[in-house]
Scaffold this active site. Structure first.
Site, mmCIF file in Angstrom:
data_model
loop_
_atom_site.group_PDB
_atom_site.id
_atom_site.type_symbol
_atom_site.label_atom_id
_atom_site.label_comp_id
_atom_site.label_asym_id
_atom_site.label_seq_id
_atom_site.Cartn_x
_atom_site.Cartn_y
_atom_site.Cartn_z
ATOM 1 N N CYS A 155 88.996 -32.519 116.401
ATOM 2 C CA CYS A 155 89.460 -32.277 117.768
ATOM 3 C C CYS A 155 91.037 -32.163 117.629
ATOM 4 O O CYS A 155 91.665 -31.552 118.079
ATOM 5 C CB CYS A 155 88.818 -33.026 118.906
ATOM 6 S SG CYS A 155 88.686 -35.106 118.127
HETATM 7 N N1 LIG Z 1 83.764 -37.310 119.663
HETATM 8 C C1 LIG Z 1 84.622 -36.162 119.673
HETATM 9 O O1 LIG Z 1 85.649 -35.925 120.297
HETATM 10 C C2 LIG Z 1 84.604 -35.257 118.527
HETATM 11 C C3 LIG Z 1 85.164 -34.102 118.363
HETATM 12 C C4 LIG Z 1 85.148 -33.351 117.184
HETATM 13 C C5 LIG Z 1 84.152 -33.772 116.224
HETATM 14 N N2 LIG Z 1 83.338 -34.811 116.261
HETATM 15 C C6 LIG Z 1 82.287 -35.060 115.083
HETATM 16 O O2 LIG Z 1 81.278 -34.552 115.765
HETATM 17 C C7 LIG Z 1 80.245 -35.445 115.308
HETATM 18 C C8 LIG Z 1 79.595 -36.197 116.391
HETATM 19 O O3 LIG Z 1 80.493 -37.033 117.208
HETATM 20 P P1 LIG Z 1 80.001 -37.800 118.456
HETATM 21 O O4 LIG Z 1 81.331 -38.426 118.945
HETATM 22 O O5 LIG Z 1 79.027 -36.852 119.508
HETATM 23 O O6 LIG Z 1 79.465 -39.061 117.755
HETATM 24 P P2 LIG Z 1 78.478 -40.146 118.565
HETATM 25 O O7 LIG Z 1 78.642 -40.199 120.187
HETATM 26 O O8 LIG Z 1 78.912 -41.482 117.625
HETATM 27 O O9 LIG Z 1 76.926 -39.674 118.163
HETATM 28 C C9 LIG Z 1 76.691 -39.256 117.030
HETATM 29 C C10 LIG Z 1 74.770 -39.268 117.137
HETATM 30 O O10 LIG Z 1 74.244 -38.836 115.587
HETATM 31 C C11 LIG Z 1 73.275 -40.062 115.633
HETATM 32 N N3 LIG Z 1 73.566 -41.215 114.566
HETATM 33 C C12 LIG Z 1 74.572 -41.993 114.687
HETATM 34 N N4 LIG Z 1 74.565 -42.769 113.583
HETATM 35 C C13 LIG Z 1 73.628 -42.234 112.630
HETATM 36 C C14 LIG Z 1 73.635 -42.384 111.467
HETATM 37 N N5 LIG Z 1 74.153 -43.263 110.661
HETATM 38 N N6 LIG Z 1 72.745 -41.571 110.664
HETATM 39 C C15 LIG Z 1 72.165 -40.451 111.372
HETATM 40 N N7 LIG Z 1 72.495 -40.287 112.591
HETATM 41 C C16 LIG Z 1 73.316 -41.169 113.312
HETATM 42 C C17 LIG Z 1 72.872 -40.521 116.917
HETATM 43 O O11 LIG Z 1 72.078 -39.602 117.585
HETATM 44 P P3 LIG Z 1 70.416 -39.676 117.476
HETATM 45 O O12 LIG Z 1 70.078 -41.087 117.545
HETATM 46 O O13 LIG Z 1 70.055 -38.989 118.633
HETATM 47 O O14 LIG Z 1 70.111 -38.764 116.304
HETATM 48 C C18 LIG Z 1 74.237 -40.755 117.695
HETATM 49 O O15 LIG Z 1 74.309 -40.591 118.928
HETATM 50 C C19 LIG Z 1 80.672 -36.563 114.446
HETATM 51 O O16 LIG Z 1 80.678 -36.161 113.037
HETATM 52 C C20 LIG Z 1 82.411 -36.507 114.764
HETATM 53 O O17 LIG Z 1 83.387 -36.659 113.962
HETATM 54 C C21 LIG Z 1 83.643 -35.499 117.345
#
Ligand SMILES: NC(=O)c1ccc[n+]([C@@H]2O[C@H](COP(=O)([O-])OP(=O)(O)OC[C@H]3O[C@@H](n4cnc5c(N)ncnc54)[C@H](OP(=O)(O)O)[C@@H]3O)[C@@H](O)[C@H]2O)c1
Length: 341
Positions: A155
C-alpha cells in the site's frame, strides 16, 4: 471463471471476497480459511447475504473451505492475502496451474539478498522472483496482460510510486526525495497486538521505521532510477482505513514540466484522478480503487500529495484490477464506485 482466495478472513481477504462476489465475470469463489474452514461466511461477514454466499461460494454451501478444496477446484486465478513468508509456500500447488496474484511481499523484490535484508529470511521461491510481474497496474499494464505470477504492490509503495514514477522516468528528479506517509491501522492487518489496540492508537500518532529502514523502502527504491534517492518515513495515524503520502521532490527547471509528466502519464486512466492544486483527503477515496493526486510547486521543488484506501487500491482493489487486465475484462469490472461509473 473460478476464483480462489487464500487468507479470506483477513482485512484484505474480506474485501477481495466482497468484490469477487459482485464481479460479473466470476461464477464461483472458493474462500479458503486456515482458521475457519467449515464456518459460514455470512455469519463471519453479515454484509454478505446467506443466499448469495450459498449460490456462488465454491461447492461448500456458503462456508469457508480448505486449501485442498481450492486446489481441486482448479481455479482460473488465485489471490493470496496471506502474510509475507507464508504466502509463497501456500501458493505452491497453484503456481504454474493458474494465474497467481499475491498480495504479500513474497514476490515483490527481485533481488533475493535485498528481500532477505528486509524480511529477515530468504525468499521461498528465489527462482520465481525475476518472472513475477510487479502489479502496479497503471505503470505495468502491458506486462500484467500476459503475467501468470503477479506480485501485487504494497500500500505504501502504491501511493508513493504513482505520483513519483512519471517524474522519475522522465529524468526530472534533481536531488533527494523526502516522503512522509500516514497509514490507517488496518494497514497492519487484523492482528491481536498490543500496539494496535484502540486505546493505544486513538488520539495518538507516531512515525516509525524512518528513513531507509521500513520494509517497503527497498520495494519503492527499486522501482525508481538510480539517481532518485529516497528517504521514506511512515506514520501510524488513528484512522481505520486510508493512506496519505506527501513527497517533496527537487526537480529540474522548469518545475511545471515535471507536473506535465504526471498529467500525461495518467490521462484516461480509470483509477488515477489528478486533482491539480486541490489537496486530496483520505475520505475522497474511501472504499474506492482510486488514487487521487494533487501537487504544489515551490520554485525548484514539487510537492506531491496522494491518497488511497489501503485495502482497495493498496491491496484487494488493485489485485482485482490486475485480474481484469490479465483476463481482458473491463478494468473497472467489480470496482465501480461513486465517481468511477
Ligand atoms: N492491510 C493492508 O492494508 C495491506 C495492504 C497491502 C498489502 N497487504 C498484504 O496483504 C496480505 C494480507 O494482509 P491483511 O492486512 O489482510 O492481513 P491480516 O488481516 O493479518 O490477515 C491475514 C490472513 O491470513 C491468514 N493467516 C494469518 N497468519 C497466518 C499464518 N501464519 N499462516 C497462514 N495463514 C495465516 C488468516 O486468514 P485465514 O485464517 O482465513 O486463513 C488471516 O486472517 C499481507 O501479506 C499484507 O502484507 C495488506
Amino acid at each position: 471463471m473460478t476464483v480462489s482466495i487464500l487468507g479470506t478472513t483477513g482485512y484484505a481477504g474480506m474485501v477481495l471476497l466482497r468484490i469477487a462476489l459482485g464481479h460479473h465475470e466470476v461464477d464461483r469463489v472458493y474462500p479458503v480459511s486456515g482458521s475457519r474452514a467449515g464456518a459460514e461466511v455470512s455469519r463471519f461477514d453479515p454484509g454478505i447475504p446467506a443466499d448469495l454466499a450459498g449460490e456462488r461460494l465454491g461447492a461448500t454451501n456458503g462456508t469457508f473451505c480448505t486449501i485442498e478444496d481450492a486446489v481441486d477446484a482448479k481455479p482460473d486465478v488465485v489471490f493470496s492475502a496471506l502474510p509475507h513468508l507464508s504466502s509463497a509456500a501456500a501458493l505452491e500447488p497453484f503456481l504454474g496451474n493458474c494465474v497467481v496474484i499475491d498480495l504479500s511481499a513474497d514476490f515483490r523484490i527481485s533481488d533475493p539478498s535485498v528481500f532477505e535484508a528486509a524480511y529477515g529470511q530468504p525468499p521461498a521461491r528465489p527462482d520465481l522472483l525475476s518472472q513475477a510481474v510487479y502489479g502496479l497496474s497503471e505503470v505495468e499494464r502491458e506486462s500484467v496482460r500476459t503475467a501468470d505470477l503477479i506480485a501485487n504492490p504494497g500500500c505504501y509503495p502504491t501511493a508513493t510510486l504513482l505520483p513519483l514514477i512519471p517524474i522519475d522516468r522522465a529524468g526530472f528528479v534533481a536531488g533527494r526525495i523526502v516522503t512522509h506517509a500516514m497509514s490507517g491501522i488496518s494497514g497492519a492487518g487484523r492482528k491481536n497486538k498490543l500496539n494496535l489496540l484502540f486505546s493505544e492508537r486513538t488520539e495518538n500518532a507516531n512515525a516509525y521505521a524512518p528513513g531507509t529502514s521500513h520494509r517497503h523502502h527497498p520495494e519503492i527504491q527499486s522501482r525508481l532510477g538510480p539517481s532518485s534517492r529516497l528517504l521514506f518515513t511512515p506514520h501510524l495515524v488513528p484512522l481505520s482505513q486510508g493512506m496519505v503520502v506527501t513527497s517533496v521532490v527537487p526537480v529540474t527547471s522548469p518545475a511545471e514540466t515535471a507536473i506535465r509528466a504526471v498529467e500525461n502519464a495518467y490521462e484516461g486512466m480509470p483509477f488515477v484522478r489528478l486533482r491539480g492544486e486541490a489537496i486530496p483527503e483520505t475520505r475522497d477515496v474511501r472504499n474506492t480503487n482510486r488514487c487521487d493526486i494533487g501537487w504544489r510547486i515551490e520554485s525548484d521543488t514539487v510537492l506531491l500529495f496522494s491518497v488511497i484506501d489501503n485495502l482497495w487500491k493498496g491491496a484487494a482493489g488493485q489485485a482485482v484490477q490486475n485480474m481484469n487486465i490479465r483476463f481482458g475484462f473491463s478494468e473497472r469490472e467489480g470496482l465501480n464506485q461513486v465517481g468511477e461509473l
